[in-house]
Design a protein around this motif. Structure first.
Motif, PDB file in Angstrom:
ATOM      1  N   ALA A 129      17.269  71.587  34.058  1.00 53.15           N
ATOM      2  CA  ALA A 129      16.985  71.663  32.619  1.00 53.15           C
ATOM      3  C   ALA A 129      18.244  71.995  31.824  1.00 53.15           C
ATOM      4  O   ALA A 129      18.187  72.678  30.796  1.00 53.15           O
ATOM      5  CB  ALA A 129      15.886  72.678  32.320  1.00 53.15           C
ATOM      6  N   THR A 130      19.376  71.489  32.295  1.00 55.75           N
ATOM      7  CA  THR A 130      20.644  71.706  31.600  1.00 55.75           C
ATOM      8  C   THR A 130      21.437  70.399  31.634  1.00 55.75           C
ATOM      9  O   THR A 130      21.406  69.659  32.631  1.00 55.75           O
ATOM     10  CB  THR A 130      21.464  72.831  32.265  1.00 55.75           C
ATOM     11  N   ALA A 131      22.122  70.142  30.540  1.00 55.41           N
ATOM     12  CA  ALA A 131      22.970  68.949  30.440  1.00 55.41           C
ATOM     13  C   ALA A 131      24.392  69.383  30.085  1.00 55.41           C
ATOM     14  O   ALA A 131      24.588  70.299  29.276  1.00 55.41           O
ATOM     15  CB  ALA A 131      22.430  67.989  29.392  1.00 55.41           C
ATOM     16  N   VAL A 132      25.377  68.716  30.711  1.00 54.67           N
ATOM     17  CA  VAL A 132      26.786  69.045  30.502  1.00 54.67           C
ATOM     18  C   VAL A 132      27.479  67.825  29.905  1.00 54.67           C
ATOM     19  O   VAL A 132      27.372  66.713  30.463  1.00 54.67           O
ATOM     20  CB  VAL A 132      27.467  69.479  31.811  1.00 54.67           C
ATOM     21  N   ILE A 133      28.170  68.027  28.789  1.00 55.29           N
ATOM     22  CA  ILE A 133      28.909  66.954  28.113  1.00 55.29           C
ATOM     23  C   ILE A 133      30.355  66.987  28.636  1.00 55.29           C
ATOM     24  O   ILE A 133      31.035  68.014  28.523  1.00 55.29           O
ATOM     25  CB  ILE A 133      28.877  67.121  26.595  1.00 55.29           C
ATOM     26  N   ILE A 179      41.987  66.080  33.758  1.00 52.57           N
ATOM     27  CA  ILE A 179      41.729  64.879  32.954  1.00 52.57           C
ATOM     28  C   ILE A 179      40.343  64.970  32.314  1.00 52.57           C
ATOM     29  O   ILE A 179      40.189  64.747  31.108  1.00 52.57           O
ATOM     30  CB  ILE A 179      41.869  63.605  33.807  1.00 52.57           C
ATOM     31  N   ASP A 180      39.352  65.323  33.152  1.00 52.71           N
ATOM     32  CA  ASP A 180      38.003  65.527  32.644  1.00 52.71           C
ATOM     33  C   ASP A 180      37.843  66.981  32.212  1.00 52.71           C
ATOM     34  O   ASP A 180      38.318  67.899  32.890  1.00 52.71           O
ATOM     35  CB  ASP A 180      36.965  65.185  33.723  1.00 52.71           C
ATOM     36  N   LYS A 181      37.121  67.155  31.102  1.00 49.56           N
ATOM     37  CA  LYS A 181      36.928  68.492  30.547  1.00 49.56           C
ATOM     38  C   LYS A 181      35.470  68.624  30.085  1.00 49.56           C
ATOM     39  O   LYS A 181      34.918  67.701  29.468  1.00 49.56           O
ATOM     40  CB  LYS A 181      37.885  68.712  29.390  1.00 49.56           C
ATOM     41  N   VAL A 182      34.885  69.798  30.357  1.00 43.02           N
ATOM     42  CA  VAL A 182      33.501  70.079  29.913  1.00 43.02           C
ATOM     43  C   VAL A 182      33.546  70.510  28.461  1.00 43.02           C
ATOM     44  O   VAL A 182      34.164  71.519  28.113  1.00 43.02           O
ATOM     45  CB  VAL A 182      32.854  71.159  30.793  1.00 43.02           C
ATOM     46  N   ARG A 183      32.859  69.690  27.600  1.00 43.32           N
ATOM     47  CA  ARG A 183      32.849  70.013  26.158  1.00 43.32           C
ATOM     48  C   ARG A 183      31.748  71.016  25.809  1.00 43.32           C
ATOM     49  O   ARG A 183      31.990  71.974  25.081  1.00 43.32           O
ATOM     50  CB  ARG A 183      32.684  68.721  25.360  1.00 43.32           C
ATOM     51  N   ALA A 184      30.533  70.823  26.284  1.00 39.57           N
ATOM     52  CA  ALA A 184      29.406  71.709  25.927  1.00 39.57           C
ATOM     53  C   ALA A 184      28.351  71.661  27.020  1.00 39.57           C
ATOM     54  O   ALA A 184      28.213  70.668  27.746  1.00 39.57           O
ATOM     55  CB  ALA A 184      28.795  71.295  24.592  1.00 39.57           C
ATOM     56  N   THR A 196      16.565  66.886  22.690  1.00 41.84           N
ATOM     57  CA  THR A 196      16.188  65.664  23.427  1.00 41.84           C
ATOM     58  C   THR A 196      17.394  64.770  23.733  1.00 41.84           C
ATOM     59  O   THR A 196      17.331  63.970  24.662  1.00 41.84           O
ATOM     60  CB  THR A 196      15.150  64.870  22.611  1.00 41.84           C
ATOM     61  N   ASP A 197      18.469  64.913  22.954  1.00 39.53           N
ATOM     62  CA  ASP A 197      19.682  64.101  23.160  1.00 39.53           C
ATOM     63  C   ASP A 197      20.880  65.048  23.130  1.00 39.53           C
ATOM     64  O   ASP A 197      21.347  65.455  22.058  1.00 39.53           O
ATOM     65  CB  ASP A 197      19.812  63.047  22.082  1.00 39.53           C
ATOM     66  N   PRO A 198      21.390  65.462  24.298  1.00 41.76           N
ATOM     67  CA  PRO A 198      22.507  66.417  24.306  1.00 41.76           C
ATOM     68  C   PRO A 198      23.751  65.880  23.608  1.00 41.76           C
ATOM     69  O   PRO A 198      24.483  66.654  22.960  1.00 41.76           O
ATOM     70  CB  PRO A 198      22.762  66.671  25.793  1.00 41.76           C
ATOM     71  N   LYS A 199      24.044  64.607  23.725  1.00 44.10           N
ATOM     72  CA  LYS A 199      25.240  64.040  23.095  1.00 44.10           C
ATOM     73  C   LYS A 199      25.147  64.137  21.568  1.00 44.10           C
ATOM     74  O   LYS A 199      26.104  64.572  20.896  1.00 44.10           O
ATOM     75  CB  LYS A 199      25.403  62.589  23.514  1.00 44.10           C
ATOM     76  N   THR A 251      15.809  66.373  11.763  1.00 41.34           N
ATOM     77  CA  THR A 251      16.522  66.740  12.999  1.00 41.34           C
ATOM     78  C   THR A 251      16.447  65.658  14.072  1.00 41.34           C
ATOM     79  O   THR A 251      17.026  65.841  15.159  1.00 41.34           O
ATOM     80  CB  THR A 251      15.930  68.051  13.564  1.00 41.34           C
ATOM     81  N   GLY A 252      15.744  64.579  13.809  1.00 39.06           N
ATOM     82  CA  GLY A 252      15.645  63.527  14.818  1.00 39.06           C
ATOM     83  C   GLY A 252      16.988  62.898  15.118  1.00 39.06           C
ATOM     84  O   GLY A 252      17.304  62.609  16.286  1.00 39.06           O
ATOM     85  N   ARG A 253      17.793  62.679  14.107  1.00 37.76           N
ATOM     86  CA  ARG A 253      19.102  62.086  14.339  1.00 37.76           C
ATOM     87  C   ARG A 253      20.092  63.076  14.925  1.00 37.76           C
ATOM     88  O   ARG A 253      21.208  62.679  15.299  1.00 37.76           O
ATOM     89  CB  ARG A 253      19.656  61.528  13.033  1.00 37.76           C
ATOM     90  N   TRP A 254      19.735  64.343  14.981  1.00 39.13           N
ATOM     91  CA  TRP A 254      20.592  65.354  15.618  1.00 39.13           C
ATOM     92  C   TRP A 254      20.250  65.514  17.088  1.00 39.13           C
ATOM     93  O   TRP A 254      20.868  66.343  17.769  1.00 39.13           O
ATOM     94  CB  TRP A 254      20.416  66.713  14.950  1.00 39.13           C
ATOM     95  N   GLY A 255      19.272  64.811  17.570  1.00 37.85           N
ATOM     96  CA  GLY A 255      18.873  64.964  18.964  1.00 37.85           C
ATOM     97  C   GLY A 255      17.995  66.185  19.180  1.00 37.85           C
ATOM     98  O   GLY A 255      17.918  66.697  20.315  1.00 37.85           O
ATOM     99  N   ILE A 256      17.333  66.649  18.112  1.00 36.24           N
ATOM    100  CA  ILE A 256      16.475  67.838  18.182  1.00 36.24           C
ATOM    101  C   ILE A 256      15.057  67.420  17.784  1.00 36.24           C
ATOM    102  O   ILE A 256      14.855  66.707  16.787  1.00 36.24           O
ATOM    103  CB  ILE A 256      16.980  68.968  17.260  1.00 36.24           C
TER     104      ILE A 256
END
Length: 365
Positions: free
Chosen positions: A31-35, A57-62, A97-100, A152-157
């Motif tokens: 139940a966790t998403a990593v960007i 090179i790869d970095k965890v943003r959130a 609903t949309d972590p990105k 908030t739908g366009r915010w992924g919430i």
């Protein structure tokens, strides 16, 4: 000296390898998403499980929590349509609903949801008065949820639920509302008491009505039975009188015995003498003349004759019968009575029955 340098280099190499391994291996909880960004640009979203990254090179943003979350906002002052200031606490239930989109579309979606809730709440409550605000919580919740979910739908919430935790009007308004509610309860209590009293009186009246009807029916039946009994008694007495065939003397005597009962009573001021009284007295007087003529009509008659002797006519002197003739006449009457008795006995016993032995009459002796 060379040994120390070697050890330091070795430690640096081990530390570098550990850092590389740490940056390479990434374990994402459920139940966790990593960007993940690569060279400052969005690369991918890591789901739950074990993942490998390119070091440096790869970095965890959130890291975004995908579970439904609850946030309570502090009380907000809202003015109703009747210009009353109320304080409203709200509780928001939301879920990413949309972590990105939740990471890149808005900087702080919690603050954005709070401000959007306040403005929407003021718009919705501003069109309602205090009474509607207090009684239309479901309507307010539905309108808030619709506006917040759309924004908030366009915010992924996704906003799942909005609740008004408390609506606090001013103290003066609360006092007035308490007085109004107290008056309303007193009015309802008075109405209920009046209804109860009304029902009680109706039931009492119905009971008295039924009781009166039953008493009247009982009295009517008793009167009918009493009249039937009296009629039957009168009929039996009338039949007994006719079977007995009373003579006028007996009737006159009974009539005189009934007269004191007619005149009895302290309330009797007037006594009407029936017209039949004269005939009864005549019959009664003739009876006394027949049975009491020998002694001059009794003491009352003699007293009356003493007072009014000048109105009473003179009677002839009685003539005495010879004793021998009276004896002979008495014996003849006895012999006739004996013969009549023998004939009646023979008639009762029948022609074939023997007659009982009898003594000779006194005349024959």
């Amino acid at each position: 000296m060379d040994t120390v340098v070697t050890l330091v280099v070795l430690l640096l190499v081990v530390l570098f390898v550990a850092i590389v391994i740490a940056r390479t291996i990434r374990i994402v909880p459920q139940a966790t998403a990593v960007i993940v960004e690569r060279l400052g640009r969005y690369s991918r979203t890591l789901d739950a499980g074990l993942h490998f990254l390119v070091p440096f090179i790869d970095k965890v943003r959130a890291t975004v929590d995908l579970r439904e979350q609850v946030v309570s906002f502090p009380p907000q002052t809202v003015i109703t349509s009747d210009n009353l200031v109320v304080s409203i606490d709200t509780v928001i239930y939301y879920q990413p609903t949309d972590p990105k989109a939740a990471t890149y579309e808005i900087a702080n979606y919690i603050q954005a949801i709070e401000q959007l809730t306040v403005t929407t709440l003021r718009n919705v409550v501003g069109s309602l008065d205090l009474e509607q605000t207090l009684t239309s919580r479901d309507q307010i919740n539905g309108q808030l949820r619709g506006v917040l979910d759309d924004a908030t739908g366009r915010w992924g919430i996704r906003v799942n639920r909005v609740e008004l935790k408390a609506i606090d009007p001013p103290a003066s308004v609360q006092d007035s509302m308490e007085k109004q509610m107290r008056a309303e309860r007193d009015r309802r209590a008075a109405i209920l008491n009046a209804e109860g009293l009304k029902q009680s009186q109706i039931l009492t009246a119905e009971g008295e009505k039924q009781s009166s009807i039953l008493r009247a029916e009982g009295s009517a039946q008793a009167a009918i039975l009493r009249a039937q009994g009296e009629a039957r008694a009168i009929t039996q007495v009338f039949d007994a009188i006719h079977r007995g065939d009373p003579d006028p003397k007996l009737l006159a005597y009974q009539y005189l015995q009934t007269l004191p009962q007619i005149a009895r009573g302290d309330a009797n001021k007037l006594w009407i003498v029936p017209s039949e009284l004269g005939d009864a007295l005549k019959g009664f007087g003739s009876m006394f003349e027949a049975h009491g003529g020998a002694d001059g009509g009794g003491p009352a008659r003699r007293a009356r004759d003493g007072e009014e002797h000048h109105h009473v006519p003179d009677f002839e002197e009685p003539v005495l019968e010879d004793p021998s003739e009276a004896l002979h006449r008495a014996r003849a009457e006895a012999a006739g009575a004996s013969a009549a008795a023998e004939g009646a006995t023979r008639t009762l016993n029948g022609p074939g029955d023997p007659l009982p032995a009898q003594d000779p009459p006194a005349a024959q002796r």
